[in-house]
Design an enzyme around this catalytic site. Sequence first.
Site, PDB file in Angstrom:
ATOM      1  N   HIS A 157      50.303  22.844  41.973  1.00 23.33           N
ATOM      2  CA  HIS A 157      51.259  23.465  42.905  1.00 23.33           C
ATOM      3  C   HIS A 157      51.240  22.821  44.289  1.00 23.33           C
ATOM      4  CE1 HIS A 157      51.534  27.458  40.401  1.00 23.33           C
ATOM      5  NE2 HIS A 157      52.166  26.450  39.850  1.00 23.33           N
ATOM      6  N   CYS A 178      59.887  11.582  58.284  1.00 26.49           N
ATOM      7  CA  CYS A 178      59.078  10.967  57.231  1.00 26.49           C
ATOM      8  C   CYS A 178      58.632   9.599  57.732  1.00 26.49           C
ATOM      9  CB  CYS A 178      59.929  10.834  55.973  1.00 26.49           C
ATOM     10  SG  CYS A 178      59.213   9.708  54.759  1.00 26.49           S
ATOM     11  N   SER A 202      46.574  35.572  37.566  1.00 20.79           N
ATOM     12  CA  SER A 202      47.187  36.778  36.994  1.00 20.79           C
ATOM     13  C   SER A 202      47.986  36.496  35.724  1.00 20.79           C
ATOM     14  CB  SER A 202      48.100  37.435  38.035  1.00 20.79           C
ATOM     15  OG  SER A 202      49.127  36.526  38.395  1.00 20.79           O
TER      16      SER A 202
HETATM   17  P1  OAD Z   1      47.773  36.062  41.768  1.00 19.87           P
HETATM   18  O1  OAD Z   1      47.723  36.682  43.119  1.00 19.87           O
HETATM   19  O2  OAD Z   1      49.003  36.271  40.957  1.00 19.87           O
HETATM   20  O3  OAD Z   1      46.542  36.593  40.884  1.00 19.87           O
HETATM   21  C1  OAD Z   1      45.249  36.603  41.379  1.00 19.87           C
HETATM   22  C2  OAD Z   1      44.306  37.002  40.241  1.00 19.87           C
HETATM   23  O4  OAD Z   1      42.990  36.895  40.727  1.00 19.87           O
HETATM   24  C3  OAD Z   1      44.494  38.433  39.724  1.00 19.87           C
HETATM   25  O5  OAD Z   1      44.544  38.414  38.312  1.00 19.87           O
HETATM   26  C4  OAD Z   1      43.243  39.162  40.229  1.00 19.87           C
HETATM   27  O6  OAD Z   1      42.796  40.159  39.335  1.00 19.87           O
HETATM   28  C5  OAD Z   1      42.238  38.034  40.305  1.00 19.87           C
HETATM   29  N1  OAD Z   1      41.177  38.223  41.316  1.00 19.87           N
HETATM   30  C6  OAD Z   1      41.273  38.746  42.554  1.00 19.87           C
HETATM   31  N2  OAD Z   1      40.100  38.720  43.192  1.00 19.87           N
HETATM   32  C7  OAD Z   1      39.211  38.134  42.333  1.00 19.87           C
HETATM   33  C8  OAD Z   1      37.815  37.813  42.394  1.00 19.87           C
HETATM   34  N3  OAD Z   1      37.073  38.052  43.483  1.00 19.87           N
HETATM   35  N4  OAD Z   1      37.246  37.234  41.316  1.00 19.87           N
HETATM   36  C9  OAD Z   1      37.969  36.969  40.185  1.00 19.87           C
HETATM   37  N5  OAD Z   1      39.283  37.256  40.073  1.00 19.87           N
HETATM   38  C10 OAD Z   1      39.900  37.831  41.124  1.00 19.87           C
HETATM   39  O7  OAD Z   1      47.455  34.504  41.954  1.00 19.87           O
HETATM   40  P2  OAD Z   1      47.741  33.284  40.955  1.00 19.87           P
HETATM   41  O8  OAD Z   1      47.599  33.692  39.541  1.00 19.87           O
HETATM   42  O9  OAD Z   1      46.952  32.143  41.442  1.00 19.87           O
HETATM   43  O10 OAD Z   1      52.457  29.704  43.339  1.00 19.87           O
HETATM   44  O11 OAD Z   1      49.258  32.998  41.249  1.00 19.87           O
HETATM   45  C11 OAD Z   1      49.896  31.932  40.606  1.00 19.87           C
HETATM   46  C12 OAD Z   1      50.921  31.308  41.521  1.00 19.87           C
HETATM   47  O12 OAD Z   1      51.817  32.308  41.990  1.00 19.87           O
HETATM   48  C13 OAD Z   1      50.364  30.706  42.790  1.00 19.87           C
HETATM   49  O13 OAD Z   1      49.900  29.387  42.629  1.00 19.87           O
HETATM   50  C14 OAD Z   1      51.531  30.740  43.731  1.00 19.87           C
HETATM   51  C15 OAD Z   1      52.055  32.118  43.400  1.00 19.87           C
HETATM   52  O14 OAD Z   1      53.380  32.362  43.629  1.00 19.87           O
HETATM   53  C16 OAD Z   1      53.233  29.152  44.286  1.00 19.87           C
HETATM   54  O15 OAD Z   1      53.245  29.469  45.452  1.00 19.87           O
HETATM   55  C17 OAD Z   1      54.109  28.059  43.739  1.00 19.87           C
END
Ligand code: OAD
Length: 231
Positions: free
Chosen positions: A108, A135, A176
């Site tokens: 990303h 740029c 997530s």
């Molecule tokens: P999310 O905010 O959707 O999910 C975060 C996950 O981390 C959740 O499933 C939580 O349960 C878990 N979590 C939180 N605290 C934690 C901890 N201390 N230990 C273990 N797990 C924990 O974030 P992403 O899945 O990374 O994209 O989101 C995916 C993408 O959506 C990101 O890269 C971003 C966003 O929109 C862009 O901006 C293009």
Amino acid sequence: MRQIKRIVILTGAGISAESGLGTFRDEGGLWAQHKIEDVATPEAFIRDPNLVHRFYNARRIQAAESKPNAAHDALARLQTGFPGEVMLVTQNVDGLHEKAGAIAIHMHGELSRALCAVCDHRWDAPPEMSVGESCPACQQPTARPDIVWFGEIPYHMEQIIEAIQTCDLFAAIGTSGQVYPAAGFVEEARMAGAATVELNLRDSDMSYAFEEQIVGPASKTVPAWVNRLLG
Ligand code: OAD
């Protein structure tokens, strides 16, 4: 069980939560404070580039001030100590895997990099980017954060999919499972016959697809899991 020689690890915002960086979808997360369509799409940047720069400038400064936690450190230790291949693929743009000494593939993009919207040239971003910055390659005033926005294609997909199709173990940490294509990696890994494990604070949208689930904060679960792999 087949011998584990190749590991692919996908990380998400949850691995950086204990470094003080907010996740996107947990309670009070970034997407509760900002609308995706205002700050994280190419259309948003055309409509209000100032707002988009302010959003990423704040995140860039916060990321620069933050430190990796025990989970990032453990993955760096796995990458150097494991007698096989460990590919680390991250959706995170914060640079904390590198600060811990790991090598990560950034699907990303990265807050620390700038991208030309016209010629695709990339360079190190200043701490604060502003509208109309040029740029260095084509001189057009079209600099933007090097972040993959909604509606854009994530980076390095061919390399990542190839690695997943030939891995023996796939792990997803702190994500997530709501954003594709990353959310679909576990199913790709299972089709390839790999073992699958999810490490998360709670159930994710993709938990059902993993064979093993390790529940708890990444700073505790990841070092313990890495110790298990390193024997
Ligand atoms: P999310 O905010 O959707 O999910 C975060 C996950 O981390 C959740 O499933 C939580 O349960 C878990 N979590 C939180 N605290 C934690 C901890 N201390 N230990 C273990 N797990 C924990 O974030 P992403 O899945 O990374 O994209 O989101 C995916 C993408 O959506 C990101 O890269 C971003 C966003 O929109 C862009 O901006 C293009």
